[in-house]
Design an enzyme around this catalytic site. Structure first.
Site, mmCIF file in Angstrom:
data_model
loop_
_atom_site.group_PDB
_atom_site.id
_atom_site.type_symbol
_atom_site.label_atom_id
_atom_site.label_comp_id
_atom_site.label_asym_id
_atom_site.label_seq_id
_atom_site.Cartn_x
_atom_site.Cartn_y
_atom_site.Cartn_z
ATOM 1 N N ARG A 48 0.825 -1.215 0.000
ATOM 2 C CA ARG A 48 0.000 0.000 0.000
ATOM 3 C C ARG A 48 0.862 1.269 0.000
ATOM 4 N NH1 ARG A 48 -3.254 2.919 4.210
ATOM 5 N NH2 ARG A 48 -5.221 3.610 3.287
ATOM 6 N N ILE A 74 -7.185 7.763 -0.415
ATOM 7 C CA ILE A 74 -7.077 6.305 -0.550
ATOM 8 C C ILE A 74 -7.933 5.750 0.582
ATOM 9 C CG2 ILE A 74 -4.886 6.312 0.780
ATOM 10 C CD1 ILE A 74 -4.051 3.753 -0.685
ATOM 11 N N SER A 75 -8.794 4.787 0.253
ATOM 12 C CA SER A 75 -9.720 4.259 1.259
ATOM 13 C C SER A 75 -8.978 3.554 2.396
ATOM 14 C CB SER A 75 -10.683 3.260 0.613
ATOM 15 O OG SER A 75 -11.351 3.848 -0.465
ATOM 16 N N GLN A 76 -9.657 3.517 3.538
ATOM 17 C CA GLN A 76 -9.150 2.818 4.710
ATOM 18 C C GLN A 76 -9.029 1.308 4.384
ATOM 19 O OE1 GLN A 76 -12.106 3.131 7.723
ATOM 20 N NE2 GLN A 76 -10.998 1.782 9.136
ATOM 21 N N PRO A 77 -7.919 0.663 4.766
ATOM 22 C CA PRO A 77 -7.753 -0.758 4.447
ATOM 23 C C PRO A 77 -8.942 -1.630 4.861
ATOM 24 C CG PRO A 77 -5.690 0.116 5.248
ATOM 25 C CD PRO A 77 -6.704 1.213 5.396
#
Ligand code: SAH
Length: 224
Positions: A48, A74-77
């Site tokens: 990431r 960027i979206s949260q994992p």
């Protein structure tokens, strides 16, 4: 140092960007309830930190969303894992469509669990950077498009899975028509308050269910 070597060193990471730190994130996702080992393995494989600015790279394996420029994130994992898990439903995916490429991280994760991925982005510099990053990672089954994705991608439809990573104000009917029978769509819906929705298509029609509350950037119209 030649370019190839520099790229490989950056891919490998060190300290907060190392594979070991990434492994701790995978453990955390598991403890937060992600059960699909195929999704966890895919996220363990994708670095990431390569998708974000080097100044923020030490936070790449925290379970948080991060800025990627142009007012986007960027979206949260956890959300990436959850949406991918819901989309997969324990099955191998064929063709998948993503609306909102952003930095390309979700697309890279999808590339590991689907045969072929199409991903649309309306902001050109993000689209171009995602292309470069996916090439560095030698991911070749992602087809990136610079376009307004709000009407989906009729020329490549139907899809076994459709995932939207920006929030529509309401459920849009045109997108679901691009699903195969047996296909699934996962998307955030709402303005102030947003929820994740799952749309399933079967022989009898479409079935929708509302999942957890989420926070996404809004779906915008037109190319930027
Ligand atoms: N999938 C990304 C998340 C990106 S944030 C990740 O893995 O981190 C959502 C993205 O959706 C933004 O880059 C935004 O520009 C894009 N977006 C918003 N409206 C869109 C539209 N109509 N068509 C295509 N992309 C759109």
């Amino acid at each position: 140092m030649d370019r190839e070597k520099a790229v490989n060193l950056r891919l490998a990471g060190i300290g907060m960007t190392s594979a070991r730190t990434r492994g701790r994130l995978i453990e955390r996702l598991r403890s937060e309830g992600i059960k699909d080992e195929v999704v966890l393995a895919a996220m363990n494989e994708i670095p990431r930190h390569i998708f974000i600015d080097e100044a923020l790279a030490t936070r790449a394996y925290d379970d948080v969303s991060l800025p990627i420029g142009h007012g986007q994130t960027i979206s949260q994992p956890y959300i990436v894992a959850r949406m991918t898990e819901v989309l997969r439903n324990g099955k191998q995916l064929g063709r998948v469509l993503e609306i909102g490429t952003g930095c390309g991280y979700q697309a890279a994760v999808l590339a590991k669990v689907a045969k072929e991925v199409y991903s649309i982005e309306r902001i050109q510099p993000l689209h171009e950077r995602a292309r470069k990053t996916l090439r560095e990672l030698k991911i070749f089954n992602v087809n990136l498009r610079y376009a307004d994705g709000s009407a989906g991608l009729p020329d490549a439809a139907p899809f076994d899975g459709i995932i939207m990573t920006c929030a529509a104000p309401a459920l849009v009917a045109t997108l679901r028509e691009q699903l195969t029978v047996g296909g699934r769509m996962v998307l955030p819906v709402g303005t102030q308050e947003q929820h994740l929705y799952l749309i399933e298509r079967d022989e009898s029609g479409y079935h929708e269910s509302r999942l957890e509350e989420v926070r996404f950037v809004p779906l915008m119209m037109g190319k930027a």
